[in-house]
Design a protein around this motif. Structure first.
Motif, PDB file in Angstrom:
ATOM      1  N   ALA A   1      13.574  10.054 -11.689  1.00 25.19           N
ATOM      2  CA  ALA A   1      14.865  10.700 -11.927  1.00 25.19           C
ATOM      3  C   ALA A   1      15.232  10.740 -13.411  1.00 25.19           C
ATOM      4  N   SER A   2      14.659   9.839 -14.214  1.00 25.75           N
ATOM      5  CA  SER A   2      14.932   9.807 -15.660  1.00 25.75           C
ATOM      6  C   SER A   2      13.927  10.625 -16.464  1.00 25.75           C
ATOM      7  N   GLY A   3      12.966  11.259 -15.779  1.00 27.05           N
ATOM      8  CA  GLY A   3      11.965  12.063 -16.465  1.00 27.05           C
ATOM      9  C   GLY A   3      10.746  11.295 -16.927  1.00 27.05           C
ATOM     10  N   ASN A   4      10.607  10.039 -16.489  1.00 25.72           N
ATOM     11  CA  ASN A   4       9.443   9.230 -16.874  1.00 25.72           C
ATOM     12  C   ASN A   4       8.282   9.478 -15.923  1.00 25.72           C
ATOM     13  N   ALA A   5       7.088   9.549 -16.477  1.00 24.81           N
ATOM     14  CA  ALA A   5       5.877   9.721 -15.681  1.00 24.81           C
ATOM     15  C   ALA A   5       5.283   8.361 -15.350  1.00 24.81           C
ATOM     16  N   PRO A   6       4.466   8.292 -14.299  1.00 22.99           N
ATOM     17  CA  PRO A   6       3.801   7.022 -13.987  1.00 22.99           C
ATOM     18  C   PRO A   6       2.920   6.562 -15.149  1.00 22.99           C
ATOM     19  N   ASN A   7       2.701   5.263 -15.196  1.00 19.79           N
ATOM     20  CA  ASN A   7       1.908   4.635 -16.244  1.00 19.79           C
ATOM     21  C   ASN A   7       0.439   4.570 -15.821  1.00 19.79           C
ATOM     22  N   ILE A   8      -0.064   5.636 -15.234  1.00 23.08           N
ATOM     23  CA  ILE A   8      -1.440   5.674 -14.738  1.00 23.08           C
ATOM     24  C   ILE A   8      -2.057   7.002 -15.152  1.00 23.08           C
ATOM     25  N   ASP A   9      -3.255   6.954 -15.689  1.00 16.24           N
ATOM     26  CA  ASP A   9      -3.973   8.167 -16.045  1.00 16.24           C
ATOM     27  C   ASP A   9      -4.234   8.980 -14.774  1.00 16.24           C
ATOM     28  N   GLN A  10      -4.049  10.282 -14.869  1.00 17.42           N
ATOM     29  CA  GLN A  10      -4.193  11.167 -13.714  1.00 17.42           C
ATOM     30  C   GLN A  10      -5.583  11.078 -13.084  1.00 17.42           C
ATOM     31  N   VAL A  11      -6.614  10.972 -13.882  1.00 16.70           N
ATOM     32  CA  VAL A  11      -7.982  10.902 -13.356  1.00 16.70           C
ATOM     33  C   VAL A  11      -8.173   9.638 -12.518  1.00 16.70           C
ATOM     34  N   PHE A  12      -7.698   8.505 -13.016  1.00 16.64           N
ATOM     35  CA  PHE A  12      -7.835   7.248 -12.273  1.00 16.64           C
ATOM     36  C   PHE A  12      -7.030   7.296 -10.980  1.00 16.64           C
ATOM     37  N   ALA A  13      -5.801   7.823 -11.070  1.00 17.67           N
ATOM     38  CA  ALA A  13      -4.943   7.904  -9.888  1.00 17.67           C
ATOM     39  C   ALA A  13      -5.573   8.792  -8.827  1.00 17.67           C
TER      40      ALA A  13
ATOM     41  N   MET B   1       0.832  -1.203   0.000  1.00 14.79           N
ATOM     42  CA  MET B   1       0.000   0.000   0.000  1.00 14.79           C
ATOM     43  C   MET B   1       0.868   1.255   0.000  1.00 14.79           C
ATOM     44  N   VAL B   2       2.019   1.221   0.668  1.00 16.59           N
ATOM     45  CA  VAL B   2       2.939   2.359   0.656  1.00 16.59           C
ATOM     46  C   VAL B   2       3.364   2.660  -0.782  1.00 16.59           C
ATOM     47  N   VAL B   3       3.792   1.642  -1.504  1.00 19.00           N
ATOM     48  CA  VAL B   3       4.207   1.826  -2.900  1.00 19.00           C
ATOM     49  C   VAL B   3       3.018   2.321  -3.725  1.00 19.00           C
ATOM     50  N   TYR B   4       1.862   1.687  -3.560  1.00 19.33           N
ATOM     51  CA  TYR B   4       0.665   2.054  -4.323  1.00 19.33           C
ATOM     52  C   TYR B   4       0.281   3.509  -4.062  1.00 19.33           C
ATOM     53  N   LEU B   5       0.270   3.903  -2.808  1.00 19.26           N
ATOM     54  CA  LEU B   5      -0.118   5.261  -2.452  1.00 19.26           C
ATOM     55  C   LEU B   5       0.852   6.281  -3.035  1.00 19.26           C
ATOM     56  N   ARG B   6       2.136   5.996  -2.991  1.00 21.91           N
ATOM     57  CA  ARG B   6       3.124   6.921  -3.543  1.00 21.91           C
ATOM     58  C   ARG B   6       3.023   7.008  -5.069  1.00 21.91           C
ATOM     59  N   VAL B   7       2.764   5.883  -5.714  1.00 19.25           N
ATOM     60  CA  VAL B   7       2.612   5.905  -7.172  1.00 19.25           C
ATOM     61  C   VAL B   7       1.333   6.658  -7.551  1.00 19.25           C
ATOM     62  N   LEU B   8       0.236   6.424  -6.819  1.00 18.82           N
ATOM     63  CA  LEU B   8      -0.999   7.168  -7.087  1.00 18.82           C
ATOM     64  C   LEU B   8      -0.776   8.660  -6.910  1.00 18.82           C
ATOM     65  N   ASP B   9      -0.090   9.031  -5.840  1.00 20.86           N
ATOM     66  CA  ASP B   9       0.202  10.442  -5.581  1.00 20.86           C
ATOM     67  C   ASP B   9       1.011  11.038  -6.731  1.00 20.86           C
ATOM     68  N   ALA B  10       2.046  10.329  -7.160  1.00 18.03           N
ATOM     69  CA  ALA B  10       2.890  10.822  -8.254  1.00 18.03           C
ATOM     70  C   ALA B  10       2.083  10.990  -9.537  1.00 18.03           C
ATOM     71  N   ALA B  11       1.249  10.007  -9.855  1.00 10.63           N
ATOM     72  CA  ALA B  11       0.448  10.070 -11.083  1.00 10.63           C
ATOM     73  C   ALA B  11      -0.596  11.177 -11.011  1.00 10.63           C
ATOM     74  N   ALA B  12      -1.204  11.337  -9.844  1.00 13.96           N
ATOM     75  CA  ALA B  12      -2.250  12.348  -9.688  1.00 13.96           C
ATOM     76  C   ALA B  12      -1.689  13.764  -9.691  1.00 13.96           C
ATOM     77  N   HIS B  13      -0.413  13.906  -9.343  1.00 14.92           N
ATOM     78  CA  HIS B  13       0.160  15.245  -9.185  1.00 14.92           C
ATOM     79  C   HIS B  13       1.335  15.528 -10.111  1.00 14.92           C
ATOM     80  N   GLY B  14       1.437  14.780 -11.206  1.00 13.54           N
ATOM     81  CA  GLY B  14       2.370  15.092 -12.273  1.00 13.54           C
ATOM     82  C   GLY B  14       3.846  14.870 -11.993  1.00 13.54           C
ATOM     83  N   ALA B  15       4.185  13.962 -11.095  1.00 10.66           N
ATOM     84  CA  ALA B  15       5.598  13.712 -10.785  1.00 10.66           C
ATOM     85  C   ALA B  15       6.260  12.872 -11.870  1.00 10.66           C
ATOM     86  N   LYS B  16       7.576  12.972 -11.926  1.00  6.80           N
ATOM     87  CA  LYS B  16       8.377  12.148 -12.831  1.00  6.80           C
ATOM     88  C   LYS B  16       9.529  11.552 -12.043  1.00  6.80           C
TER      89      LYS B  16
END
Length: 166
Positions: A113-125, A96-111
């Motif tokens: 260190a290599s500049g890659n964005a999460p593989n989750i649509d912002q609305v779903f996250a 859940m820690v990993v899931y929550l951090r990935v959801l947060d990153a996807a929902a808030h536009g994080a990338k």
């Protein structure tokens, strides 16, 4: 702590570090919602979370990053298909820690260190994060308690329309 939990904690820390180029602790993003790190801390101490949602929403949010490494995927303990296209997903606290951090990153536009964005649509996250957050907010940290963690349920229904006045 048994070896499975230790491995899950190590995986959560490594995934977070690799994704954001920061240590797992104190890695709140600038646009994270208030209370995010407290939620992460609480999630880490829970044995099992249960999430009930559409299978499509789970599939859309379960693969965290474009990276090929295994550590970026959310690893549920169990996924049960229910009637009507619903699934019940059980996640350990470290997952859940990993899931929550990935959801947060996807929902808030994080990338990462290599500049890659999460593989989750912002609305779903964002929708899943907003469903998980109140459950985490309701947790009190009292080790050994018999506190039952309520399930996270994502099943939005339309509001009833008011009947016209006569």
């Amino acid at each position: 702590m048994n070896s499975t939990i230790k491995r899950a904690c190590a995986t959560a820390a490594l995934a977070t570090t690799a994704m954001f180029g920061t240590a797992a602790c104190g890695s709140q993003l600038p646009d994270s919602p208030e209370g995010h790190e407290e939620r992460v801390r609480k999630a880490a101490g829970v044995r099992v979370f249960s999430i009930q949602c559409s299978k499509d929403l789970w599939n859309a949010t379960r693969n965290g990053w474009y990276a090929t490494e295994d550590a970026y995927d959310i690893k549920p303990m169990k996924v049960t298909d229910e009637a009507g296209g619903v699934v019940t997903v059980e996640l350990s606290g470290p997952a859940m820690v990993v899931y929550l951090r990935v959801l947060d990153a996807a929902a808030h536009g994080a990338k990462d260190a290599s500049g890659n964005a999460p593989n989750i649509d912002q609305v779903f996250a964002d929708r899943m994060y907003r469903a998980v957050a109140p459950v985490l907010d309701s947790i009190s940290e009292r080790g050994g308690s018999t506190q039952t963690i309520p399930p996270v349920i994502v099943d939005d229904i339309p509001k009833p329309t008011p009947s016209p006045s006569s």
